[in-house]
Design an enzyme around this catalytic site. Sequence first.
Site, PDB file in Angstrom:
ATOM      1  N   TYR A 111       2.005 -46.900  49.016  1.00 34.35           N
ATOM      2  CA  TYR A 111       2.024 -46.203  47.630  1.00 34.35           C
ATOM      3  C   TYR A 111       2.380 -47.336  46.714  1.00 34.35           C
ATOM      4  O   TYR A 111       2.311 -47.009  45.341  1.00 34.35           O
ATOM      5  CB  TYR A 111       3.166 -45.453  47.766  1.00 34.35           C
ATOM      6  CG  TYR A 111       2.825 -44.002  48.674  1.00 34.35           C
ATOM      7  CD1 TYR A 111       1.764 -44.038  49.402  1.00 34.35           C
ATOM      8  CD2 TYR A 111       3.902 -43.180  48.987  1.00 34.35           C
ATOM      9  CE1 TYR A 111       1.157 -42.921  50.158  1.00 34.35           C
ATOM     10  CE2 TYR A 111       3.798 -42.297  49.729  1.00 34.35           C
ATOM     11  CZ  TYR A 111       2.233 -42.031  50.166  1.00 34.35           C
ATOM     12  OH  TYR A 111       2.149 -40.968  51.395  1.00 34.35           O
ATOM     13  N   LYS A 139       0.585 -47.903  63.658  1.00 36.50           N
ATOM     14  CA  LYS A 139      -1.150 -47.827  63.868  1.00 36.50           C
ATOM     15  C   LYS A 139      -1.358 -49.386  64.317  1.00 36.50           C
ATOM     16  O   LYS A 139      -2.359 -50.010  63.815  1.00 36.50           O
ATOM     17  CB  LYS A 139      -1.675 -47.385  62.723  1.00 36.50           C
ATOM     18  CG  LYS A 139      -3.353 -47.052  63.280  1.00 36.50           C
ATOM     19  CD  LYS A 139      -3.503 -45.600  63.875  1.00 36.50           C
ATOM     20  CE  LYS A 139      -4.884 -45.544  64.271  1.00 36.50           C
ATOM     21  NZ  LYS A 139      -5.122 -44.475  65.172  1.00 36.50           N
ATOM     22  N   ASP A 176      -1.112 -41.182  65.442  1.00 41.55           N
ATOM     23  CA  ASP A 176      -1.860 -40.202  65.675  1.00 41.55           C
ATOM     24  C   ASP A 176      -1.200 -39.396  67.003  1.00 41.55           C
ATOM     25  O   ASP A 176      -1.388 -38.127  66.875  1.00 41.55           O
ATOM     26  CB  ASP A 176      -3.453 -40.432  65.939  1.00 41.55           C
ATOM     27  CG  ASP A 176      -3.367 -41.814  66.720  1.00 41.55           C
ATOM     28  OD1 ASP A 176      -2.514 -42.576  66.980  1.00 41.55           O
ATOM     29  OD2 ASP A 176      -4.830 -42.082  66.885  1.00 41.55           O
ATOM     30  N   ASP A 212       5.587 -39.740  55.302  1.00 39.15           N
ATOM     31  CA  ASP A 212       5.391 -38.678  54.406  1.00 39.15           C
ATOM     32  C   ASP A 212       4.880 -37.496  55.072  1.00 39.15           C
ATOM     33  O   ASP A 212       5.086 -36.385  54.969  1.00 39.15           O
ATOM     34  CB  ASP A 212       4.534 -39.240  53.153  1.00 39.15           C
ATOM     35  CG  ASP A 212       4.550 -38.564  52.010  1.00 39.15           C
ATOM     36  OD1 ASP A 212       5.169 -37.339  51.952  1.00 39.15           O
ATOM     37  OD2 ASP A 212       3.953 -38.641  51.159  1.00 39.15           O
ATOM     38  N   ASP A 214       6.911 -33.925  56.912  1.00 41.62           N
ATOM     39  CA  ASP A 214       6.463 -32.643  56.624  1.00 41.62           C
ATOM     40  C   ASP A 214       6.132 -31.715  57.673  1.00 41.62           C
ATOM     41  O   ASP A 214       6.290 -30.670  57.713  1.00 41.62           O
ATOM     42  CB  ASP A 214       5.415 -32.566  55.382  1.00 41.62           C
ATOM     43  CG  ASP A 214       5.975 -32.528  54.097  1.00 41.62           C
ATOM     44  OD1 ASP A 214       6.987 -32.856  53.894  1.00 41.62           O
ATOM     45  OD2 ASP A 214       5.188 -32.252  53.052  1.00 41.62           O
TER      46      ASP A 214
END
Length: 368
Positions: free
Chosen positions: A142, A192, A224, A248, A252
């Site tokens: 970001y 990852k 994943d 992020d 959620d």
Amino acid sequence: MSGFKIAVLPGDGIGPEVVKQGVKVLETIGKLFHHGFEIQFGLIGGAALDEKGVPLPDETWELCQKADAILLGAVGGPKWDDLPSHMRPEKALLKLREGLKLFANIRPVKFYPNLAFSSPLKENLLKGVDLVIVRELTGGLYFGKPKGRFEENGKVYAVDTMYYTYEEIERIAKVAFELARNRKKKVTSVDKANVLETSRLWREVVQKVASRYPDITLEHMYVDNCAMQLVKNPAQFDVILTENTFGDILSDEAAVITGSIGMLPSASLGEGLKGLYEPIHGSAPDIAGMNIANPLGTILSVALLLRYSLRLEKEANAIEDAVEKVIADGFMTKDLYLNNPSAKKLVSTEEMGDIVVEYVKREYHREE
Ligand SMILES: NC(=O)c1ccc[n+]([C@@H]2O[C@H](COP(=O)([O-])OP(=O)(O)OC[C@H]3O[C@@H](n4cnc5c(N)ncnc54)[C@H](O)[C@@H]3O)[C@@H](O)[C@H]2O)c1
């Protein structure tokens, strides 16, 4: 009597309604446990735009700088949606996080048995779910440079850069290991590393930090797989440590486990004790002003504020225990009540705040 400065920023939509309940509970804790909470209100978001013409007025910024902790409702709404990006209500939040260097976002996710009906997962998967996600908040994809849309030889392309320094990873890892010490003593570091160079550095640094915490078990998990495990067996997790983008998305995903977005609190912390505390939901313009919003995410954010910024663990536990009992006794706002066989009484936002206050007092006097 200890004196603490608390900045309260109600914001927009349901923000003022839920924050009012959080403040009621905070004041009750102050009286019962003899703490002087100096509560000062500030404008933020759309409310600040309407009155001062900017989403984060200087007075609010100064208030937050001086405060020991900040309690926020939510910002935004359709009224301000068409403003240019630097004027939008959300800009205030980003400025606060950036300005106060709040790099660690902490989101606890806990299952309440009476809310099983509201969760999309089967009840047998939910038992024992009590996890916390520690998300790096000020680095990664970001914020990394270069970033933007470019044109070269007639071709248009866009770039985002995932960038992490050793120090950025080290400081967020420490937050996760410290948290795990007072919990079930397990950290799952999510990355990852099979593909990303930043993830390989992440793994290396987390491993080094872990060597200073021999009492904590560390496991590494690819993002994943973690996304899958969160719905397959969420009770396996204690502290999930991850970078900005992965956090992020995963936070959620984890949020839906508890059934309602209105239940979840969050904390954003920096190097010192100062923190920003807010429910994870937005300003919910569809139900604003109706006195039906669930204030428990905000009330539980007050518990986090007491725990992390003021180091008042007993007081934080008093709120969390009260909320647990309120839910167990079947008092529910509309989001939790509808079609829920465990619900006994439908209550308004105001009533829910009052009930939590009563339960906090009752439990306090019982233990006296
Ligand atoms: N941190 C923040 O301030 C923050 C976070 C997310 C969204 N927003 C802003 O909020 C506005 C609305 O966004 P959205 O609709 O995508 O998300 P939202 O979280 O406001 O609402 C999503 C849904 O959940 C319901 N809901 C949310 N909180 C609830 C509560 N406490 N009790 C009962 N129901 C609740 C709403 O009624 C709505 O149906 C937008 O302007 C957005 O930018 C702000």
